[in-house]
Write a protein that holds these residues in place. Structure first.
Motif, PDB file in Angstrom:
ATOM      1  N   TYR A   1       3.091   5.359   4.530  1.00 23.08           N
ATOM      2  CA  TYR A   1       2.605   4.476   5.485  1.00 23.08           C
ATOM      3  C   TYR A   1       1.318   5.109   6.256  1.00 23.08           C
ATOM      4  CZ  TYR A   1       6.909   1.716   5.142  1.00 23.08           C
ATOM      5  OH  TYR A   1       8.134   0.950   4.829  1.00 23.08           O
TER       6      TYR A   1
ATOM      7  N   ARG B   1       1.883  -3.303   3.714  1.00 24.64           N
ATOM      8  CA  ARG B   1       2.475  -1.853   3.546  1.00 24.64           C
ATOM      9  C   ARG B   1       3.461  -1.915   2.781  1.00 24.64           C
ATOM     10  NH1 ARG B   1      -0.660  -0.409   8.312  1.00 24.64           N
ATOM     11  NH2 ARG B   1      -1.468   1.692   8.048  1.00 24.64           N
TER      12      ARG B   1
ATOM     13  N   SER C   1      -4.157   0.619   4.453  1.00 25.25           N
ATOM     14  CA  SER C   1      -3.916  -0.192   3.477  1.00 25.25           C
ATOM     15  C   SER C   1      -4.934  -0.691   2.611  1.00 25.25           C
ATOM     16  CB  SER C   1      -3.185  -1.333   4.116  1.00 25.25           C
ATOM     17  OG  SER C   1      -1.871  -1.032   4.652  1.00 25.25           O
TER      18      SER C   1
ATOM     19  N   SER D   1       0.772  -1.385  -0.064  1.00 23.05           N
ATOM     20  CA  SER D   1       0.003   0.062   0.122  1.00 23.05           C
ATOM     21  C   SER D   1       1.035   1.241  -0.094  1.00 23.05           C
ATOM     22  CB  SER D   1      -0.941  -0.073   1.156  1.00 23.05           C
ATOM     23  OG  SER D   1      -0.242  -0.030   2.421  1.00 23.05           O
ATOM     24  N   SER D   2       1.987   1.140   0.192  1.00 26.01           N
ATOM     25  CA  SER D   2       3.021   2.375   0.128  1.00 26.01           C
ATOM     26  C   SER D   2       3.135   2.951  -1.390  1.00 26.01           C
ATOM     27  CB  SER D   2       4.351   2.125   0.739  1.00 26.01           C
ATOM     28  OG  SER D   2       4.948   1.065   0.242  1.00 26.01           O
TER      29      SER D   2
END
Length: 499
Positions: A220, A147, A224, A101-102
């Motif tokens: 971060y 992440r 997510s 998700s970063s």
């Protein structure tokens, strides 16, 4: 659909922390195959038949099995880590992409949704046909998004009649996903329903708020599993574009363990790499800025209050990590016997459990302390936790605590390579975080060589009890003082919401 669990910091803390991207990860749509019934891998010695008994150990910790890790790069740029394990006629394959998700950008939830959609359809097969294809071959498929990373896994028998068709189907899933619209709507609705449920989950509310405060504008900070608005904006074109960019061969680490020769392993890795979009590794995310310390509160109608205390921790490759790991085991990562558990639970009965842990990631991951306690004693409990942390940072561990933690690690560490699935997970983390191939052996030696002064100084370099970001989730009620240590604790109360 199940939610991935946050890490537990105990005997197996090292195994979990190696895969920190999983920490505070979001929804996983299918779990990697379980390997609990496998025989351990021993690459340099012939397999020993039969079971090792406690009598054979004679009070000594089980020996750590050394791994002959072989590494190379495919023509398309994927890094490969391989351990031959001929004891069982199967192999475990784990693909780790820098596709967590970063990398979501302006569409939180994009990485998760892309990963979840990969096995929903390929040319000529829908999700049912894919599932039945793996099942008919006795193979297992797994996927997950976190992440830092996205993961895809395959377990299959290594005989050519099973391996080749299983690999052919796996290559279609990873390289030719069709992203059917009906599956997108179904999974999107599942995620939207999950977001609604999170509004009634104080732990999730607290975790989301903590990451937003801890990381600010850093990637971060983004949830997510996305937001309702961002999930509704994600279409098939966005999924295809993310797959093309983030699931490129150059953005991949291939971990492989099993009953394969080096020649077979090279051929398998080459097939997997060639099946993916061509492209380079994605740029690593930048460092987060130091957050503003202090408290924040989320009002929630419950009998207990969730307490979350955090700071920015360290990157995965930080040289202080062995000392921080050992120090944290003594502070709050080792379960019963840790400083926090002794002061909060054993002496005062304020919580069923209190845990602390570093989650090192590509960028500085969080150090976190978490617990839940009676709402009317939450502020005093918070100050007690802060006081325990301050005292530990000032004085460090005692020699007895240090010796006990080292002994525990030497006894539990062999479990980190007890099965092929454990090993393939370790290889994936070593490759993804660019750790030395001998990292596992070096880590144990580094921990055992530490003294109390080195542990104290490492903890002091990275933690400050006055710089904690604190999030509390619970009701605003009149506060009471803490019971005296050793007094009869109040009976536990239900922590669920009041209706």
């Amino acid at each position: 659909m199940s939610e991935a669990k946050a890490p537990r910091y105990g005997l197996l803390g090292l195994m979990v922390l190696l895969l920190v991207g999983a920490l505070l990860a979001t929804v996983r749509f299918s779990t990697p195959p379980d390997a609990g019934d496998e025989q351990p891998v021993e690459s340099s010695q012939p397999a020993k038949k039969g079971l090792t008994t406690l009598a054979e150990l004679d009070g000594k910790p089980p020996a750590h099995r050394s791994l002959d890790i072989q590494s190379w790069q495919t023509e398309q740029g994927a890094r490969v880590l391989f351990v031959a394990a001929p004891q069982l006629p199967m192999f475990d394959l784990r693909l780790t992409f820098a596709a967590g998700s970063s990398q979501d950008g302006d569409l939180p939830g994009l990485a998760l949704l892309t990963n979840a959609m990969l096995n929903e359809g390929v040319p000529g097969k829908d999700v049912t046909a894919i599932a039945e294809g793996f099942e008919d071959l006795g193979a297992q498929f797994g996927n997950g998004a976190y992440r830092d990373m996205a993961v895809l896994s395959l377990r299959s028998l290594s005989a050519a009649e099973q391996r080749e068709p299983a690999l052919a189907l796996f290559k279609q899933v990873i390289g030719q996903p069709s992203f059917p619209q009906d599956s997108l709507e179904r999974i999107r609705n599942q995620l939207l329903a999950s977001l609604e449920q999170q509004k009634r989950n104080p732990a999730k509310l607290g975790s989301n708020a903590l990451f937003q405060r801890l990381y600010g504008s850093h990637p971060y900070a983004s949830p997510s599993d996305g937001t309702a608005d961002s999930l509704r904006q994600i279409d098939v074109a966005a999924l295809r574009a993310f797959h093309q960019r983030a699931y490129a061969a150059g953005n991949l680490v291939i971990a492989l363990v099993g009953d394969l020769s080096r020649e077979q392993a090279e051929a398998l890795a080459a097939e997997v790499s060639a099946a993916l979009p061509a492209g380079p590794a994605l740029a690593k995310i930048g460092a987060p800025e130091q957050p503003e310390p202090g408290p924040s509160h989320i009002e929630f109608p419950s009998n207990q209050t969730h307490l979350l205390l955090a700071q920015l921790g360290v990157e995965r490759r930080n040289p202080d990590y062995p000392a921080l790991y050992l120090g944290n085991q003594i502070l709050g990562g080792g379960g019963f016997g840790s400083r926090l558990m002794e002061e909060v639970r054993e002496k005062r009965g304020l919580s069923y459990g209190v845990y602390s842990g570093f989650s090192p990631m590509q960028a500085r991951g969080p150090f976190m302390i978490s617990l839940q306690t009676r709402a009317d004693q939450s502020q005093a409990t918070l100050e007690l936790v802060r006081s325990v942390l301050s005292g530990f940072l000032a004085d460090g561990p005692t020699q007895a605590e240090l010796d006990n933690a080292k002994r525990e690690l030497s006894g539990s560490f062999p479990l980190s390579t007890a099965s092929n699935a454990d090993i393939v997970g370790q290889l994936g983390a070593i490759g993804f975080y660019d750790l030395p191939l001998n990292w596992l052996e070096d880590f144990v030696a580094q921990v055992q060589a530490l003294d109390a002064k080195q542990v104290r100084e490492a903890m002091q370099r990275h933690l400050d009890a006055e710089q904690l970001v604190v999030v509390t989730v619970g009701p605003a009620v009149e506060q009471k003082p803490l019971p005296e240590p050793g007094s009869q604790p109040a009976p536990p109360v239900d922590s669920g919401p009041r209706h």
